[in-house]
Design an enzyme around this catalytic site. Structure first.
Site, PDB file in Angstrom:
ATOM      1  N   LYS A 137       0.122  13.025  21.035  1.00 20.71           N
ATOM      2  CA  LYS A 137       0.512  11.890  21.872  1.00 20.71           C
ATOM      3  C   LYS A 137       1.674  12.248  22.800  1.00 20.71           C
ATOM      4  O   LYS A 137       1.666  11.904  23.978  1.00 20.71           O
ATOM      5  CB  LYS A 137       0.901  10.676  21.005  1.00 20.71           C
ATOM      6  CG  LYS A 137      -0.208  10.196  20.090  1.00 20.71           C
ATOM      7  CD  LYS A 137       0.172   8.948  19.311  1.00 20.71           C
ATOM      8  CE  LYS A 137       1.324   9.110  18.350  1.00 20.71           C
ATOM      9  NZ  LYS A 137       1.049  10.024  17.218  1.00 20.71           N
ATOM     10  N   ARG A 152      11.734  19.331  13.969  1.00 20.87           N
ATOM     11  CA  ARG A 152      12.144  17.993  13.551  1.00 20.87           C
ATOM     12  C   ARG A 152      12.299  17.924  12.037  1.00 20.87           C
ATOM     13  O   ARG A 152      11.543  18.561  11.308  1.00 20.87           O
ATOM     14  CB  ARG A 152      11.075  16.980  13.979  1.00 20.87           C
ATOM     15  CG  ARG A 152      11.166  16.557  15.413  1.00 20.87           C
ATOM     16  CD  ARG A 152       9.971  15.755  15.863  1.00 20.87           C
ATOM     17  NE  ARG A 152       9.518  14.740  14.909  1.00 20.87           N
ATOM     18  CZ  ARG A 152       8.539  13.872  15.159  1.00 20.87           C
ATOM     19  NH1 ARG A 152       7.916  13.899  16.334  1.00 20.87           N
ATOM     20  NH2 ARG A 152       8.161  12.983  14.265  1.00 20.87           N
ATOM     21  N   ARG A 182       3.046  10.745   6.076  1.00 22.44           N
ATOM     22  CA  ARG A 182       2.908  10.195   7.428  1.00 22.44           C
ATOM     23  C   ARG A 182       1.434   9.938   7.758  1.00 22.44           C
ATOM     24  O   ARG A 182       1.102   8.952   8.415  1.00 22.44           O
ATOM     25  CB  ARG A 182       3.549  11.148   8.455  1.00 22.44           C
ATOM     26  CG  ARG A 182       5.081  11.114   8.370  1.00 22.44           C
ATOM     27  CD  ARG A 182       5.727  12.306   9.028  1.00 22.44           C
ATOM     28  NE  ARG A 182       5.599  12.326  10.465  1.00 22.44           N
ATOM     29  CZ  ARG A 182       5.775  13.423  11.221  1.00 22.44           C
ATOM     30  NH1 ARG A 182       6.068  14.574  10.649  1.00 22.44           N
ATOM     31  NH2 ARG A 182       5.659  13.353  12.521  1.00 22.44           N
TER      32      ARG A 182
HETATM   33  P1  AMP Z   1       7.031   9.918  15.851  1.00 21.82           P
HETATM   34  O1  AMP Z   1       7.991  10.700  16.696  1.00 21.82           O
HETATM   35  O2  AMP Z   1       6.230   8.919  16.628  1.00 21.82           O
HETATM   36  O3  AMP Z   1       6.175  10.803  14.969  1.00 21.82           O
HETATM   37  O4  AMP Z   1       7.934   9.040  14.850  1.00 21.82           O
HETATM   38  C1  AMP Z   1       8.799   9.635  13.919  1.00 21.82           C
HETATM   39  C2  AMP Z   1       9.190   8.602  12.871  1.00 21.82           C
HETATM   40  O5  AMP Z   1       9.908   7.536  13.492  1.00 21.82           O
HETATM   41  C3  AMP Z   1       8.026   7.931  12.143  1.00 21.82           C
HETATM   42  O6  AMP Z   1       7.550   8.684  11.042  1.00 21.82           O
HETATM   43  C4  AMP Z   1       8.671   6.619  11.711  1.00 21.82           C
HETATM   44  O7  AMP Z   1       9.529   6.815  10.601  1.00 21.82           O
HETATM   45  C5  AMP Z   1       9.556   6.284  12.898  1.00 21.82           C
HETATM   46  N1  AMP Z   1       8.846   5.466  13.929  1.00 21.82           N
HETATM   47  C6  AMP Z   1       8.512   5.845  15.193  1.00 21.82           C
HETATM   48  N2  AMP Z   1       7.921   4.837  15.845  1.00 21.82           N
HETATM   49  C7  AMP Z   1       7.865   3.791  14.967  1.00 21.82           C
HETATM   50  C8  AMP Z   1       7.352   2.467  15.036  1.00 21.82           C
HETATM   51  N3  AMP Z   1       6.764   1.981  16.145  1.00 21.82           N
HETATM   52  N4  AMP Z   1       7.470   1.681  13.935  1.00 21.82           N
HETATM   53  C9  AMP Z   1       8.079   2.128  12.807  1.00 21.82           C
HETATM   54  N5  AMP Z   1       8.574   3.372  12.675  1.00 21.82           N
HETATM   55  C10 AMP Z   1       8.469   4.207  13.740  1.00 21.82           C
END
Ligand code: AMP
Length: 216
Positions: free
Chosen positions: A13, A162, A173
């Site tokens: 994404k 990360r 996840r």
């Molecule tokens: P990402 O970078 O999108 O993989 O997000 C990393 C982490 O941030 C996720 O595993 C969640 O813990 C948190 N996170 C990101 N976006 C959201 C969201 N819309 N709602 C809840 N947690 C989020």
């Protein structure tokens, strides 16, 4: 055009958002990036979010919705939006529709980047992110020496892994995605807004060509 990108962790994404922004000038909003910034700056939201992120759990809706409301209020949305990592559950999707409605806007398309779990796990463990510009790269196929010397191809910045990009967290996840986020496929399908793109090609530009085709 306002787009939601759906897909599991590591589906691509963020990378596809970079391409979309470069080609169409849309505003890319990644809640993951906003949260990582909040954690680094130790803001109130960042302090609340950190333990959830480290465990691969969703951060509580009120934290995310507060961040998004502020982002919408302070951003120029006129070139269109790419939402990456938001909404993550049905409650967030409903709240998003309401927030956009208040701004006289709506989601036009939700694009699912469909990627098998074995590819997701391999990609996440080799993913690196630039500390300076946020560029997403990979050390897949590199030897240890090259991986250690890997710098951002865009700005020369330091590439880091990360905290949550490890095998221990990734399965959780994926489980959280299946349970909480995958129902959004049905949510947008019922609104005739869903399109699907194969996320398995290892060359991201190949995925992007398919993505552009569904936008046309
Ligand atoms: P990402 O970078 O999108 O993989 O997000 C990393 C982490 O941030 C996720 O595993 C969640 O813990 C948190 N996170 C990101 N976006 C959201 C969201 N819309 N709602 C809840 N947690 C989020």
């Amino acid at each position: 055009m306002n787009i939601v990108l759906l897909g599991g962790p590591g589906a691509g994404k963020g990378t596809q958002s970079e391409f979309l922004t470069a080609e169409f000038g849309m505003l890319h909003i990644s809640t993951g990036d906003l949260l990582r910034e909040a954690v680094a700056n130790q803001t109130e939201a960042g302090v609340k979010a950190k333990s959830f992120m480290d465990a691969g759990e969703l951060v509580p809706d009120e934290v995310i919705l507060g961040i998004m409301q502020e982002k919408f209020e302070t951003s120029d949305l006129s070139n269109g939006l790419i939402l990456d990592g938001f909404p993550r559950n049905t409650e967030q999707a409903i709240a998003l529709d309401k927030m956009l409605d208040c701004l006289g806007a709506q989601i036009d398309k939700a694009i699912l980047i469909d990627t098998p779990n074995d590819i997701i796990i391999q990609r996440i463990c080799s993913r690196r992110m630039c500390k300076s510009c946020g560029h997403i790269g990979s050390v897949l196929g590199m030897n240890a020496e090259d991986a250690a010397a890997y710098v951002c191809p865009d700005c020369g910045g330091e590439m880091y892994q990360r905290d949550d990009d490890n095998e221990a967290t990734v399965q959780n996840r994926i489980d959280v995605y299946m349970e909480k986020t995958a129902p959004l496929i049905d949510y947008y399908s019922k609104q005739n807004k869903l399109a699907k793109v194969d996320g398995s090609p290892s060359v991201p530009k190949e995925v992007f060509e398919n993505l552009k085709a569904v936008l046309e």
